[in-house]
Design an enzyme around this catalytic site. Sequence first.
Site, short mmCIF file in Angstrom:
data_model
loop_
_atom_site.label_atom_id
_atom_site.label_comp_id
_atom_site.label_asym_id
_atom_site.label_seq_id
_atom_site.Cartn_x
_atom_site.Cartn_y
_atom_site.Cartn_z
N HIS A 131 0.81 -1.15 0.02
CA HIS A 131 -0.05 -0.01 -0.16
C HIS A 131 0.94 1.32 0.20
O HIS A 131 1.94 0.99 0.66
CB HIS A 131 -1.00 0.04 1.14
CG HIS A 131 -1.84 1.09 1.58
ND1 HIS A 131 -1.71 2.35 1.80
CD2 HIS A 131 -3.33 0.81 1.28
CE1 HIS A 131 -2.74 3.03 2.08
NE2 HIS A 131 -3.78 2.09 1.64
N ASP A 208 3.25 -4.31 7.82
CA ASP A 208 2.12 -3.50 7.95
C ASP A 208 0.90 -4.65 8.12
O ASP A 208 0.65 -5.46 7.23
CB ASP A 208 1.96 -3.08 6.38
CG ASP A 208 0.59 -2.36 6.45
OD1 ASP A 208 -0.23 -2.46 7.19
OD2 ASP A 208 0.68 -1.56 5.05
N GLN A 211 -4.34 -4.98 7.11
CA GLN A 211 -5.49 -5.94 6.38
C GLN A 211 -5.21 -7.28 7.27
O GLN A 211 -6.24 -8.24 6.85
CB GLN A 211 -5.29 -6.08 5.09
CG GLN A 211 -5.44 -4.80 4.33
CD GLN A 211 -6.72 -4.25 4.44
OE1 GLN A 211 -7.61 -5.07 4.66
NE2 GLN A 211 -6.91 -3.13 3.95
N LYS A 234 -10.26 -0.55 10.62
CA LYS A 234 -10.31 -1.64 9.79
C LYS A 234 -10.58 -2.92 10.87
O LYS A 234 -10.89 -4.04 10.50
CB LYS A 234 -9.19 -1.83 8.93
CG LYS A 234 -8.91 -0.96 7.73
CD LYS A 234 -7.67 -1.27 6.95
CE LYS A 234 -7.09 -0.20 6.21
NZ LYS A 234 -7.82 0.30 5.26
N CYS A 372 -4.92 2.55 -3.41
CA CYS A 372 -3.57 3.01 -2.81
C CYS A 372 -2.56 2.12 -3.30
O CYS A 372 -1.57 1.99 -2.30
CB CYS A 372 -3.86 3.40 -1.35
SG CYS A 372 -4.96 4.46 -1.01
N1 PLP Z 1 -1.59 -0.63 4.61
C1 PLP Z 1 -2.62 -1.29 4.07
C2 PLP Z 1 -2.21 -2.53 3.35
C3 PLP Z 1 -3.97 -0.73 4.11
O1 PLP Z 1 -4.80 -1.37 3.45
C4 PLP Z 1 -4.27 0.71 4.49
C5 PLP Z 1 -5.49 1.16 4.32
O2 PLP Z 1 -6.13 0.81 3.35
C6 PLP Z 1 -3.19 1.34 5.10
C7 PLP Z 1 -1.82 0.80 5.08
C8 PLP Z 1 -3.29 2.69 5.71
O3 PLP Z 1 -4.09 2.58 6.91
P1 PLP Z 1 -4.65 4.00 7.31
O4 PLP Z 1 -5.39 4.86 6.45
O5 PLP Z 1 -5.75 3.59 8.30
O6 PLP Z 1 -3.33 4.70 8.14
#
Ligand code: PLP
Length: 414
Positions: A131, A208, A211, A234, A372
Site C-alpha cells: 500500500h 504492515d 489488513q 479496519k 492506494c
Molecule cells: N496499509 C494497508 C495494507 C492498507 O490497506 C491501509 C488502508 O487501506 C493502510 C496501510 C493505511 O491505513 P490508515 O489509512 O488507516 O493509516
Amino acid sequence: MKASAASVAGFDVARVRADFPLLARRVHDKPLVYFDSANTAQKPVGVIEAVDRYYRQFNANVARAVHQLGAEATSAYEGARDRLARFINAASREEVVLTSGTTQAINLVAWSWALPQLQPGDEILVSTMEHHANIVPWQLVCERSGARLKVAPIDARGELALDAFVAALTPGVKLAAVTHVSNVLGTINPIAELARATRRRGIPLLVDGSQAAPHLAVDVRALGCDFYALTGHKLFGPTGTGALWARAELLERMPPLFGGGEMIDEVRFEGTTFAAPPHRFEAGTPNIAGFVGLTAALDYLDGLGHVAVQAHEAALLEHLTQALRALPGVRIFGEAAHKVPVVSFLVDGAHAHDLATLLDHEGIALRSGHHCAHPLMRFLGVPATLRASLAFYNTHAEIEQFVAALTRVRRLLA
Ligand code: PLP
C-alpha cells in the site's frame, strides 16, 4: 473445500449481524450488502456505546488532571494500550505506541528510526504489493538521506517470491518493510519465514498489519518481526486509532518525532528531556474516545473467537471465488494459496468505476480504483480493479445477491 451456504459450526452470523446496526440499513431502497471492509469496517454496537459512554460519563484529558474524570479517562486510554498489547501478544505494554493509524505508525519508524541512521547508498526493501502507506514514507526518507528503495517481486499468483526476497537482503539493506496481508490481492505473506531470513542477517523487519489484524490472530512474538503497524478502523474500531508495536530496544533508541505536551520529562528553555517510550512518541491530546472504542472492538473480536471467524471467512472466500470464476469474462487478481476474503477482479468490457456505481444502486458497496497501490496496479497491467472485501459479518446469501446483481448490471454495459 466445496463452497457451502451452510453456517460454520459455532458461528451464528445472524446473531453477529444483529450487533452491527449499520448492516440493517437500506441503500437506494435495497438491503445494504457491505463488501468494503478492507476500506473501513463497520462497528459493533459495543464500540458505539463505549464511545458514547466516554463522552457522557468520563470525558477529560489524559495524564494531566488529578480529578476523578481525568483519572478515569487516563485509565481507559492506558487500558487500550494494555488491550492492544494482549491482542498482539506483545512482551510488554511499553512496546505499544498509540497512533492515529498505520500511516502514522509507519511514518514514525521511517522518520524516527530509519532516517537518523540512513546513509547514501543504503537500501530499504519493500515488496511489489505494498500500500502507498508502506512505500511513500520510505521514499521520503530515502530522498532526505540518499538511500534508495529496493523492491522484492511477486509472482503471477500474487505471492511474494521468497527466494527473490531472501536474495534481496544484501548488506546495504537497513530495513525490510512488508505487508502481512495485501489489501488488493488478499495474499497472506509468510511473515515468520521472512522474519527468520531478516533476523539471520541482522535486518529489522517492519510488518504492515492493517489488513491482517481484522482476519488473523496476530502474535508479534511468534511472527518474530521487529515492528508491527495496525489501524483501528479496519479492526471494527473508530477511525483515527492505531498502533505501532516495536521491540523495546528499538523504541529506546528512537528520538521523538513530534514535540509537545505529554511526551516530555522536563522542559527548560535551554533544553528538554523526554519521557520514556511509548509516551515519548505520543505528543499532544490523543484520540481518547477512539481508543475507548478500540478497546471495545478488540474485546468483541476476541469474544467471537479467531477459529470460528477464520472458518466462516474461509467458506465465504471459497464461495465468492467460485461464484466469480463461474461468470464468463471475469478475471480475478490474486490466486495465492493463503488468502483472506478480499477478492479483486475485473469484468471484460466494463470499467471498474462504472460497475461499482451500478452495483451501488443495487445496494452493494464495494471499492473500485487503484486501492492506494499504484505500483501493484502497474504490475498487474491495469489502472484499477473492483474489490469485494468481506468480513465475518457477511453471509453466503449476500454473495448470491452480489453475483446476481453483477450479472444484471454488466448487461447494462454490454
Ligand atoms: N496499509 C494497508 C495494507 C492498507 O490497506 C491501509 C488502508 O487501506 C493502510 C496501510 C493505511 O491505513 P490508515 O489509512 O488507516 O493509516
